[in-house]
Design an enzyme around this catalytic site. Structure first.
Site, PDB file in Angstrom:
ATOM      1  N   GLY A  47      32.691  37.429  31.099  1.00  0.00           N
ATOM      2  CA  GLY A  47      33.100  36.444  32.085  1.00  0.00           C
ATOM      3  C   GLY A  47      33.069  37.026  33.484  1.00  0.00           C
ATOM      4  CD  GLN A  52      35.601  39.581  38.106  1.00  0.00           C
ATOM      5  OE1 GLN A  52      35.386  38.606  37.428  1.00  0.00           O
ATOM      6  NE2 GLN A  52      35.603  40.812  37.611  1.00  0.00           N
ATOM      7  CB  CYS A 103      38.529  43.619  34.420  1.00  0.00           C
ATOM      8  SG  CYS A 103      38.229  42.592  35.859  1.00  0.00           S
ATOM      9  CG  LEU A 104      32.269  42.797  34.450  1.00  0.00           C
ATOM     10  CD1 LEU A 104      31.285  41.696  34.792  1.00  0.00           C
ATOM     11  CD2 LEU A 104      31.577  43.934  33.712  1.00  0.00           C
ATOM     12  CG  HIS A 145      40.376  38.504  32.201  1.00  0.00           C
ATOM     13  ND1 HIS A 145      40.761  39.792  31.893  1.00  0.00           N
ATOM     14  CD2 HIS A 145      39.485  38.606  33.228  1.00  0.00           C
ATOM     15  CE1 HIS A 145      40.132  40.628  32.718  1.00  0.00           C
ATOM     16  NE2 HIS A 145      39.343  39.939  33.531  1.00  0.00           N
ATOM     17  CD  GLU A 146      36.517  36.125  33.666  1.00  0.00           C
ATOM     18  OE1 GLU A 146      36.446  36.257  34.900  1.00  0.00           O
ATOM     19  OE2 GLU A 146      36.318  37.071  32.875  1.00  0.00           O
ATOM     20  CG  HIS A 149      39.402  37.707  38.078  1.00  0.00           C
ATOM     21  ND1 HIS A 149      39.631  38.918  38.679  1.00  0.00           N
ATOM     22  CD2 HIS A 149      38.893  37.988  36.854  1.00  0.00           C
ATOM     23  CE1 HIS A 149      39.274  39.899  37.849  1.00  0.00           C
ATOM     24  NE2 HIS A 149      38.829  39.354  36.726  1.00  0.00           N
TER      25      HIS A 149
HETATM   26 NI    NI Z   1      38.089  40.469  35.125  1.00  0.00          NI
END
Ligand code: NI
Length: 184
Positions: A47, A52, A103-104, A145-146, A149
């Site tokens: 995701g 991000q 997480c990226l 999670h997304e 953000h």
């Molecule tokens: Ni993340």
């Protein structure tokens, strides 16, 4: 199409509250989504949220791969690539479950995070249609999670036991040792 630069934890864009998209059918939103999908695939993520990639808008892309779905206790069907614009989440049960997340924006780390197991979510798609759906288990975890953000929340903020946070390489090695004790 372009691969976008991913902001890492500590960058102020990740702490800001993203603003709603005024018109989901805007051509620049379609272009953003296309680039986010390419960036997510390139980074091997499940995701990605617009903040991000340094864009403070309420836009999320995600997919749940069938293998991951199964590994996390789901039915193994996975979820196809999904775009959420201005998403809203509502828990359908107070039950939460602790599970691993990465997480990226926090490369190389992972942690055990409590999340609601059953949610209802609604969001616009790129055609400007609003969908209302339910999600369980890992699918529900990815969405939470997304969407976090979009409110400037990163998963470590939600970890209750910080001893369950660390480098993925070490954490998976420990898990491997627990599952398969050495023969000494
Ligand atoms: Ni993340």
């Amino acid at each position: 199409m372009a691969i976008l630069k991913i902001a890492r934890m500590g960058h102020p864009i990740l702490k800001a509250k993203a603003v709603p998209v005024d018109d989901p059918t805007r051509p620049d939103i379609a272009e953003l989504v296309e680039n986010m999908i390419e960036t997510m695939h390139d980074a091997n993520g499940t995701g990605l949220a617009a903040p991000q990639v340094h864009v403070p808008l309420r836009v999320v892309v995600y997919t749940v791969y069938p293998e991951r779905d199964k590994a996390e206790g789901g039915e193994g069907q996975g979820v196809p690539l999904t775009v959420l614009i201005n998403p809203e989440i509502e828990p359908l049960s107070p039950e939460k479950k602790i599970g691993p997340e990465g997480c990226l924006s926090i490369p190389g780390m992972m942690g055990e995070v409590p999340r609601f197991t059953h949610i209802r979510y609604s969001a616009y798609d790129l055609d400007g249609e609003r969908h209302v759906r339910e999600a369980n288990g890992f699918h529900a975890r990815v969405i939470q999670h997304e969407c976090d953000h979009l409110d400037g929340i990163l998963y470590p903020y939600r970890i209750e036991d910080m001893s369950r946070f660390g480098f993925t390489e070490e954490m998976t090695r420990q898990a491997h040792l627990r599952e398969e004790p050495s023969e000494e």
